[in-house]
Motif scaffolding. Structure first.
Motif, PDB file in Angstrom:
ATOM      1  N   PRO A  32      46.214  65.979  58.445  1.00  0.00           N
ATOM      2  CA  PRO A  32      44.936  65.486  57.915  1.00  0.00           C
ATOM      3  C   PRO A  32      45.040  64.703  56.619  1.00  0.00           C
ATOM      4  N   VAL A  33      46.082  64.937  55.825  1.00  0.00           N
ATOM      5  CA  VAL A  33      46.247  64.153  54.599  1.00  0.00           C
ATOM      6  C   VAL A  33      46.691  62.738  54.957  1.00  0.00           C
ATOM      7  N   LEU A  34      47.709  62.614  55.790  1.00  0.00           N
ATOM      8  CA  LEU A  34      48.165  61.297  56.210  1.00  0.00           C
ATOM      9  C   LEU A  34      47.045  60.516  56.898  1.00  0.00           C
ATOM     10  N   SER A  35      46.172  61.226  57.595  1.00  0.00           N
ATOM     11  CA  SER A  35      45.132  60.589  58.407  1.00  0.00           C
ATOM     12  C   SER A  35      43.846  60.333  57.648  1.00  0.00           C
ATOM     13  N   THR A  36      43.814  60.606  56.370  1.00  0.00           N
ATOM     14  CA  THR A  36      42.546  60.650  55.634  1.00  0.00           C
ATOM     15  C   THR A  36      41.699  59.389  55.765  1.00  0.00           C
ATOM     16  N   VAL A  37      42.295  58.215  55.676  1.00  0.00           N
ATOM     17  CA  VAL A  37      41.499  56.985  55.694  1.00  0.00           C
ATOM     18  C   VAL A  37      40.860  56.769  57.062  1.00  0.00           C
TER      19      VAL A  37
END
Length: 309
Positions: A32-37
């Motif tokens: 979820p951090v990598l995917s935030t945008v």
């Protein structure tokens, strides 16, 4: 919308963010951090869709699958300002190149690509090759996640939520943030490619509690910090802006720390992007406990008939 199947990874372009989240939500939630945008973008578009807001440019969502149908990458194109850049998350190299070829094949012009390296570089290089352009680096950025919050040196004042009456100030400081960020990174003011929300969008964000001011001991607003609503348990902090005359007093450190503390207290992970050319902001966030997660970049494809900064 369309699907492009090939021997390796295949691409599925979707027009509806709800369909995209149904297809790729598990993949986004796994990192979820990598995917935030992309995750935040899809959830925001669902909210806008519900009130009839339509983006002015291309609006699609990308799912990359392997031969078995498993999702192995995602991307989007839903920016609201020209040149309507793509945003790509990590994906196989051949998929990143395939995105460029797919857009070229259907005649969709793309003059900017943002997101994870090396995917964005591979995509931009292929777009430039196909169109006879040249890839230029607009900004080198880096995604950071807060691990353990390190409290900064306390300063007078407190964090207060922005309210509707603050709309003009929020708007002015948001616009100043993007131009000042260019200057602090050694670029001409306004030279970078930025997406600025209009006042209607900013008002919706204020009403949903996404902006805070740090006020000094007299109650004067001296700093602005924003944060997106959580997507899959992660909230992205930004913008972070202090007017020039108020800098160097610890307002930003204390505001970001307090916003981060509140997010973590609610069980939400905090992350943010930095401009790699801005040593001051990188130093401040590192001191607070933010650690690098992924290198990203904003790239533009320049042609002789286009003036690109």
């Amino acid at each position: 919308m369309s699907a492009i199947r090939q021997a390796g990874p295949w691409l599925e372009f979707l027009a509806d963010p709800g369909d995209f989240l149904a297809a790729a939500g598990g993949h986004l939630a796994a990192e979820p951090v990598l995917s935030t945008v992309v995750a935040t973008g899809a959830h925001r578009r669902l909210t806008q869709q519900a009130v009839g807001i339509t983006p002015p440019g291309p609006d699609w969502w990308l799912v990359v699958r392997d031969g078995s149908g498993t999702v192995i990458g995602t991307g989007m194109r839903s920016a609201t300002a020209e040149p309507y850049p793509l945003f790509l998350l990590p994906m196989p190299d051949e998929a990143a190149v395939g995105v460029a070829r797919a857009l070229h094949a259907r005649g969709e012009q793309a003059l900017a690509v943002n997101g994870a390296l090396p995917a964005v570089r591979l995509c931009a290089d292929e777009l430039a090759r196909l169109s006879g352009g040249e890839v230029l680096v607009n900004r080198r950025t880096r995604l950071h996640e807060l691990t353990e919050l390190v409290p900064p040196r306390p300063v007078p004042g407190t964090l207060v939520a922005a309210v509707e009456q603050d709309l003009d100030l929020v708007t002015a400081w948001f616009h100043a943030f993007v131009t000042d960020a260019d200057e602090q990174a050694g670029r001409p003011r306004g030279a970078g490619e930025h997406e600025l929300p209009d006042q209607g969008e900013l008002l919706r964000r204020i009403r949903s509690g996404q902006y805070w001011f740090w006020t000094d001991e007299s109650g004067r607003r001296v700093h602005l910090t924003g944060a997106n609503p959580p997507s899959f348990g992660v909230a992205r902090i930004g913008p972070v802006y202090t007017p020039p005359e108020q800098r160097g007093r610890g307002w930003a450190s204390n505001a970001v720390a307090e916003v981060s503390r509140r997010l973590q207290a609610a069980g939400v992970r905090a992350c943010l992007f930095t401009d790699q050319a801005n040593p001051t902001s990188n130093r401040v966030y590192a001191a607070l406990g933010f650690r690098p997660v992924m290198d990203t970049a904003n790239l533009v494809i320049a042609h002789s008939q286009h003036a690109v900064a």
